[in-house]
Design a protein around this motif. Structure first.
Motif, PDB file in Angstrom:
ATOM      1  N   ASP A 162     -40.364 110.832  -7.519  1.00 38.67           N
ATOM      2  CA  ASP A 162     -41.455 109.971  -7.072  1.00 38.67           C
ATOM      3  C   ASP A 162     -42.197 109.335  -8.243  1.00 38.67           C
ATOM      4  O   ASP A 162     -42.602 108.173  -8.187  1.00 38.67           O
ATOM      5  CB  ASP A 162     -42.460 110.786  -6.225  1.00 38.67           C
ATOM      6  CG  ASP A 162     -41.908 111.086  -4.839  1.00 38.67           C
ATOM      7  OD1 ASP A 162     -40.880 110.490  -4.478  1.00 38.67           O
ATOM      8  OD2 ASP A 162     -42.516 111.916  -4.133  1.00 38.67           O
ATOM      9  N   GLU A 163     -42.399 110.130  -9.273  1.00 38.92           N
ATOM     10  CA  GLU A 163     -43.124 109.611 -10.425  1.00 38.92           C
ATOM     11  C   GLU A 163     -42.333 108.526 -11.142  1.00 38.92           C
ATOM     12  O   GLU A 163     -42.893 107.530 -11.612  1.00 38.92           O
ATOM     13  CB  GLU A 163     -43.469 110.759 -11.383  1.00 38.92           C
ATOM     14  CG  GLU A 163     -44.591 111.631 -10.841  1.00 38.92           C
ATOM     15  CD  GLU A 163     -44.757 112.942 -11.589  1.00 38.92           C
ATOM     16  OE1 GLU A 163     -45.880 113.433 -11.650  1.00 38.92           O
ATOM     17  OE2 GLU A 163     -43.748 113.474 -12.112  1.00 38.92           O
ATOM     18  N   PHE A 166     -42.623 105.507  -9.089  1.00 38.81           N
ATOM     19  CA  PHE A 166     -43.973 104.965  -9.248  1.00 38.81           C
ATOM     20  C   PHE A 166     -44.061 104.125 -10.534  1.00 38.81           C
ATOM     21  O   PHE A 166     -44.623 103.022 -10.542  1.00 38.81           O
ATOM     22  CB  PHE A 166     -44.991 106.114  -9.290  1.00 38.81           C
ATOM     23  CG  PHE A 166     -46.412 105.685  -9.496  1.00 38.81           C
ATOM     24  CD1 PHE A 166     -47.011 104.752  -8.652  1.00 38.81           C
ATOM     25  CD2 PHE A 166     -47.157 106.221 -10.543  1.00 38.81           C
ATOM     26  CE1 PHE A 166     -48.328 104.357  -8.852  1.00 38.81           C
ATOM     27  CE2 PHE A 166     -48.480 105.829 -10.744  1.00 38.81           C
ATOM     28  CZ  PHE A 166     -49.057 104.896  -9.890  1.00 38.81           C
ATOM     29  N   CYS A 170     -44.953 100.191 -10.976  1.00 37.61           N
ATOM     30  CA  CYS A 170     -46.020  99.686 -11.839  1.00 37.61           C
ATOM     31  C   CYS A 170     -45.491  98.565 -12.726  1.00 37.61           C
ATOM     32  O   CYS A 170     -46.146  97.538 -12.929  1.00 37.61           O
ATOM     33  CB  CYS A 170     -46.589 100.800 -12.713  1.00 37.61           C
ATOM     34  SG  CYS A 170     -47.616 101.980 -11.839  1.00 37.61           S
TER      35      CYS A 170
ATOM     36  N   ARG B 131     -54.827 101.794  -8.309  1.00 37.94           N
ATOM     37  CA  ARG B 131     -53.899 102.426  -7.384  1.00 37.94           C
ATOM     38  C   ARG B 131     -53.795 103.939  -7.601  1.00 37.94           C
ATOM     39  O   ARG B 131     -53.909 104.428  -8.732  1.00 37.94           O
ATOM     40  CB  ARG B 131     -52.517 101.791  -7.490  1.00 37.94           C
ATOM     41  CG  ARG B 131     -51.910 101.862  -8.870  1.00 37.94           C
ATOM     42  CD  ARG B 131     -50.734 100.921  -9.005  1.00 37.94           C
ATOM     43  NE  ARG B 131     -49.792 101.068  -7.890  1.00 37.94           N
ATOM     44  CZ  ARG B 131     -48.509 100.720  -7.950  1.00 37.94           C
ATOM     45  NH1 ARG B 131     -47.995 100.234  -9.077  1.00 37.94           N
ATOM     46  NH2 ARG B 131     -47.725 100.858  -6.917  1.00 37.94           N
ATOM     47  N   GLY B 133     -52.006 107.544  -7.908  1.00 33.55           N
ATOM     48  CA  GLY B 133     -50.783 107.941  -8.591  1.00 33.55           C
ATOM     49  C   GLY B 133     -51.124 108.654  -9.882  1.00 33.55           C
ATOM     50  O   GLY B 133     -52.276 108.638 -10.324  1.00 33.55           O
ATOM     51  N   ASP B 134     -50.135 109.275 -10.478  1.00 35.65           N
ATOM     52  CA  ASP B 134     -50.324 110.053 -11.696  1.00 35.65           C
ATOM     53  C   ASP B 134     -50.930 109.201 -12.818  1.00 35.65           C
ATOM     54  O   ASP B 134     -50.315 108.227 -13.253  1.00 35.65           O
ATOM     55  CB  ASP B 134     -48.966 110.608 -12.134  1.00 35.65           C
ATOM     56  CG  ASP B 134     -49.094 111.543 -13.312  1.00 35.65           C
ATOM     57  OD1 ASP B 134     -50.168 111.577 -13.923  1.00 35.65           O
ATOM     58  OD2 ASP B 134     -48.106 112.234 -13.619  1.00 35.65           O
TER      59      ASP B 134
END
Lengths: 177, 177
Positions: A162-163, A166, A170, B131, B133-134
């Motif tokens: 998921d990271e 993500f 971005c 947003r 997220g990490d």
DNA sequence: GTCTATACAGGGATAGAC
DNA sequence: GTCTATCCCTGTATAGAC
């Protein structure tokens, strides 16, 4: 070359002496010079091969995709997976590029990889999917974040799927209209 | 310390020998050891001071801004201007961080700078401007592109004001909802 | 604080036998 | 192709006088 890459990745160039390299592969120091004219030549050869391997892998993967976004994503994942499977090679490449060797070896394969992203950006700008502006700036939002995450990976930080997705998103947000 | 920084920036750590440092400042080699216990200590001290200077400058500038976006922009510009005015210091810092020294000196000031951006991101996520997220991933779209552009600046690529603003906007696009 | 002189270690590279 | 032995140079660090 493998031993040299690993040693540099583990403890930097200062630790990758001819003695250390020879010892790691169980070979005498002098024998190294039957295969390479000098230590510098060995490092440069290792760097060239590394970049060529990555280029081959990445071009193969991105060619299969059609949309701009999918090509960018495939490129990110191609580099991610290649380096994640060989973090020592990644770290070696980073250190090499940041060292004084970089002035000796610009890196034709490196240029080729850059050109590949450049092409994606230009196609995207032409089709109206990617914002107008200097492609060099946009590239700064592709490789640098990617390598920054790989660097953390090599120091023990784990990223789940998921990271990674993500991060890819971005990057796309930075590019898209 | 200044001579050491300049030498490393110009030709890498291998060129920054005690002899070269002493010669550049017109001082005898042995005299260096009246000020530093070892060469390594000299490099580490130089790195610490560099990071501390940047931290001071950046925190001073970002404190004046109110909105999330303006704080992020001020931080980017603060780092940009600081390093653009001293590219040798920038290159030294990059090389130091990529060298084996980095394992000796994690860098408290470095952590402090990172924490500062972390705070901006958390505030932005809380206010709904950035947003979810990490944050670690989001930071990868701040410093790495910035330093990539500075690196090119140090190798002769010039950026005009519009390009810098474009980069800042790309970074914000990557972050914003 | 600074210099000169020097000790000491380690690294790159070569010669030559096998 | 590989090893052993060795040379030479350079880089770090110290001692001690001024």
């Amino acid at each position: 070359m493998r031993a040299a890459v690993d040693l540099v990745a583990e403890a930097g160039f200062s630790a990758a002496t001819t003695a250390a390299i020879a010892e790691r592969i169980g070979m005498a120091e002098g024998t190294l010079y039957r295969h390479f004219k000098s230590k510098d030549e060995l490092f440069i050869a290792a760097y060239r091969q590394l970049k060529a391997d990555v280029f081959e892998r990445v071009t193969a993967e991105t060619g299969l995709e059609s949309s701009i976004q999918a090509r960018a994503r495939a490129m990110w994942l191609g580099m991610w997976q290649t380096y994640a499977n060989d973090l020592a090679a990644f770290t070696f490449g980073q250190r090499f590029a940041e060292s004084a060797y970089s002035s000796l070896e610009g890196g034709t394969a490196h240029e080729a990889i850059m050109g590949h992203v450049h092409k994606i950006i230009q196609d995207g700008q032409a089709s109206g999917e990617i914002r107008a502006g200097d492609p060099t700036v946009l590239i700064a939002f592709f490789f640098p974040p990617l390598t920054a995450m790989l660097k953390q990976l090599s120091t023990g930080r784990n990223w789940d799927q998921d990271e990674v997705e993500f991060a890819i998103d971005c990057a796309w947000q930075a590019w898209r209209i």
